[in-house]
Scaffold this active site. Structure first.
Site, PDB file in Angstrom:
ATOM      1  N   ARG A 115     -14.775  21.250  29.151  1.00  0.00           N
ATOM      2  CA  ARG A 115     -13.539  21.502  28.385  1.00  0.00           C
ATOM      3  C   ARG A 115     -13.693  22.766  27.526  1.00  0.00           C
ATOM      4  O   ARG A 115     -12.774  23.569  27.419  1.00  0.00           O
ATOM      5  CB  ARG A 115     -13.208  20.290  27.508  1.00  0.00           C
ATOM      6  CG  ARG A 115     -12.802  19.082  28.342  1.00  0.00           C
ATOM      7  CD  ARG A 115     -12.783  17.815  27.521  1.00  0.00           C
ATOM      8  NE  ARG A 115     -11.818  17.837  26.440  1.00  0.00           N
ATOM      9  CZ  ARG A 115     -11.906  17.079  25.351  1.00  0.00           C
ATOM     10  NH1 ARG A 115     -12.920  16.270  25.196  1.00  0.00           N
ATOM     11  NH2 ARG A 115     -10.984  17.148  24.438  1.00  0.00           N
ATOM     12  N   ARG A 145      -2.076  26.460  26.669  1.00  0.00           N
ATOM     13  CA  ARG A 145      -3.514  26.645  26.886  1.00  0.00           C
ATOM     14  C   ARG A 145      -3.803  27.814  27.821  1.00  0.00           C
ATOM     15  O   ARG A 145      -4.971  28.111  28.076  1.00  0.00           O
ATOM     16  CB  ARG A 145      -4.091  25.376  27.511  1.00  0.00           C
ATOM     17  CG  ARG A 145      -4.824  24.462  26.528  1.00  0.00           C
ATOM     18  CD  ARG A 145      -5.264  23.264  27.323  1.00  0.00           C
ATOM     19  NE  ARG A 145      -6.344  22.501  26.851  1.00  0.00           N
ATOM     20  CZ  ARG A 145      -6.237  21.392  26.118  1.00  0.00           C
ATOM     21  NH1 ARG A 145      -5.085  21.013  25.663  1.00  0.00           N
ATOM     22  NH2 ARG A 145      -7.302  20.690  25.845  1.00  0.00           N
ATOM     23  N   LYS A 180      -7.349  19.750  15.667  1.00  0.00           N
ATOM     24  CA  LYS A 180      -5.897  19.929  15.836  1.00  0.00           C
ATOM     25  C   LYS A 180      -5.170  18.588  15.705  1.00  0.00           C
ATOM     26  O   LYS A 180      -4.147  18.501  15.052  1.00  0.00           O
ATOM     27  CB  LYS A 180      -5.575  20.536  17.216  1.00  0.00           C
ATOM     28  CG  LYS A 180      -6.195  21.896  17.473  1.00  0.00           C
ATOM     29  CD  LYS A 180      -5.714  22.508  18.782  1.00  0.00           C
ATOM     30  CE  LYS A 180      -6.082  21.701  20.015  1.00  0.00           C
ATOM     31  NZ  LYS A 180      -7.523  21.651  20.313  1.00  0.00           N
ATOM     32  N   ARG A 217     -17.281  11.901  16.929  1.00  0.00           N
ATOM     33  CA  ARG A 217     -15.967  11.299  17.204  1.00  0.00           C
ATOM     34  C   ARG A 217     -16.144  10.085  18.123  1.00  0.00           C
ATOM     35  O   ARG A 217     -15.533   9.045  17.898  1.00  0.00           O
ATOM     36  CB  ARG A 217     -15.065  12.359  17.853  1.00  0.00           C
ATOM     37  CG  ARG A 217     -13.700  11.852  18.252  1.00  0.00           C
ATOM     38  CD  ARG A 217     -12.699  12.984  18.315  1.00  0.00           C
ATOM     39  NE  ARG A 217     -12.511  13.493  19.669  1.00  0.00           N
ATOM     40  CZ  ARG A 217     -11.736  14.531  19.980  1.00  0.00           C
ATOM     41  NH1 ARG A 217     -11.096  15.188  19.035  1.00  0.00           N
ATOM     42  NH2 ARG A 217     -11.594  14.927  21.208  1.00  0.00           N
ATOM     43  N   ARG A 264     -12.853   8.287  24.488  1.00  0.00           N
ATOM     44  CA  ARG A 264     -12.274   9.113  25.553  1.00  0.00           C
ATOM     45  C   ARG A 264     -13.346   9.499  26.557  1.00  0.00           C
ATOM     46  O   ARG A 264     -14.401   9.978  26.174  1.00  0.00           O
ATOM     47  CB  ARG A 264     -11.649  10.370  24.939  1.00  0.00           C
ATOM     48  CG  ARG A 264     -10.269  10.129  24.406  1.00  0.00           C
ATOM     49  CD  ARG A 264      -9.763  11.320  23.661  1.00  0.00           C
ATOM     50  NE  ARG A 264      -9.787  12.547  24.472  1.00  0.00           N
ATOM     51  CZ  ARG A 264      -9.230  13.694  24.071  1.00  0.00           C
ATOM     52  NH1 ARG A 264      -8.630  13.767  22.915  1.00  0.00           N
ATOM     53  NH2 ARG A 264      -9.276  14.749  24.836  1.00  0.00           N
TER      54      ARG A 264
HETATM   55  P1  AMP Z   1      -6.691  17.383  24.873  1.00  0.00           P
HETATM   56  O1  AMP Z   1      -6.443  15.981  24.423  1.00  0.00           O
HETATM   57  O2  AMP Z   1      -5.705  18.362  24.324  1.00  0.00           O
HETATM   58  O3  AMP Z   1      -8.119  17.829  24.671  1.00  0.00           O
HETATM   59  O4  AMP Z   1      -6.439  17.400  26.458  1.00  0.00           O
HETATM   60  C1  AMP Z   1      -7.174  16.561  27.327  1.00  0.00           C
HETATM   61  C2  AMP Z   1      -7.113  17.103  28.749  1.00  0.00           C
HETATM   62  O5  AMP Z   1      -5.738  17.134  29.190  1.00  0.00           O
HETATM   63  C3  AMP Z   1      -7.601  18.520  28.939  1.00  0.00           C
HETATM   64  O6  AMP Z   1      -9.010  18.586  29.099  1.00  0.00           O
HETATM   65  C4  AMP Z   1      -6.860  18.940  30.198  1.00  0.00           C
HETATM   66  O7  AMP Z   1      -7.433  18.349  31.352  1.00  0.00           O
HETATM   67  C5  AMP Z   1      -5.500  18.291  29.997  1.00  0.00           C
HETATM   68  N1  AMP Z   1      -4.559  19.154  29.250  1.00  0.00           N
HETATM   69  C6  AMP Z   1      -4.010  18.920  28.036  1.00  0.00           C
HETATM   70  N2  AMP Z   1      -3.168  19.908  27.670  1.00  0.00           N
HETATM   71  C7  AMP Z   1      -3.194  20.794  28.688  1.00  0.00           C
HETATM   72  C8  AMP Z   1      -2.556  22.048  28.903  1.00  0.00           C
HETATM   73  N3  AMP Z   1      -1.719  22.583  27.983  1.00  0.00           N
HETATM   74  N4  AMP Z   1      -2.816  22.698  30.069  1.00  0.00           N
HETATM   75  C9  AMP Z   1      -3.656  22.183  31.004  1.00  0.00           C
HETATM   76  N5  AMP Z   1      -4.297  21.012  30.854  1.00  0.00           N
HETATM   77  C10 AMP Z   1      -4.078  20.314  29.715  1.00  0.00           C
END
Ligand code: AMP
Length: 195
Positions: free
Chosen positions: A150, A88, A13, A127, A139
């Site tokens: 996740r 999400r 994404k 990655r 990360r």
């Molecule tokens: P991402 O970079 O999108 O994988 O997000 C990293 C982390 O941020 C996730 O594992 C969640 O802990 C938190 N996070 C990001 N977006 C959301 C969301 N829309 N709802 C809840 N937690 C989120």
């Protein structure tokens, strides 16, 4: 154009969002990036979510919805935006609908990058290796164990968001396991109808 990119962590994404930012000149609104920035800056929200982010679980809906509501009010998002990592949960999708309705805004498309969950771990390990080789920070939540959490959160809470948009007639599904160029071409083809 108001666009949502859906798909599990590691589906690509972020890569596609970055490309679409260039192509359409609209911002990428990544809730993950916003939350990580809040943690780094030590804001009150950052302090609240730090441990959740590190565990790989989802941050509460009210915090994330609040962040997105503020962000789409910024001037650069007036002409459209690409949501990456939001919504999400169904509650977030409903909150987004309400938010857009209040602002008299309409959603364009939701694009799901469909991937094989078994292959995602390999992709995420790559990655991390690439980031390390480029001297970039890795990360913490790309650690394989945290990544599994996740992925589980995605399967438990986020997979239901896809049917939500399918029911509303705005969902498009793209094969996210295809080479990046093919994924890009498929997305461009879908978006040509919205331009
Ligand atoms: P991402 O970079 O999108 O994988 O997000 C990293 C982390 O941020 C996730 O594992 C969640 O802990 C938190 N996070 C990001 N977006 C959301 C969301 N829309 N709802 C809840 N937690 C989120």
């Amino acid at each position: 154009m108001r666009l949502i990119l859906l798909g599990p962590p590691g589906a690509g994404k972020g890569t596609q969002a970055t490309r679409l930012v260039e192509k359409f000149g609209i911002p990428q609104l990544s809730t993950g990036d916003m939350l990580r920035a809040a943690v780094k800056a030590g804001t009150p929200v950052g302090l609240r979510v730090k441990a959740v982010l590190e565990s790989g679980s989802l941050v509460s809906d009210d915090i994330v919805v609040g962040i997105v509501a503020d962000r789409i009010d910024e001037p650069d998002a007036k002409g459209g935006f690409i949501l990456d990592g939001f919504p999400r949960t169904i509650a977030q999708a409903e909150a987004l609908d309400a938010m857009l309705a209040r602002k008299d805004m309409k959603l364009g498309a939701a694009i799901e990058l469909q991937v094989d969950p078994d292959k995602l771990i390999d992709r995420i390990l790559r990655r991390a290796e690439q980031a390390m080789a480029a001297g970039q920070p890795v990360r913490k939540d790309d650690d394989p164990e945290v990544f599994k959490t996740r992925l589980a959160a995605y399967q438990r809470d986020t997979a239901a968001v896809t049917p939500y948009y399918r029911d509303r007639g705005v969902l498009h599904v793209v094969d996210g396991m295809a080479p990046i160029g093919n994924v890009s071409a498929s997305i461009d083809e879908i978006l040509a109808a919205y331009a």
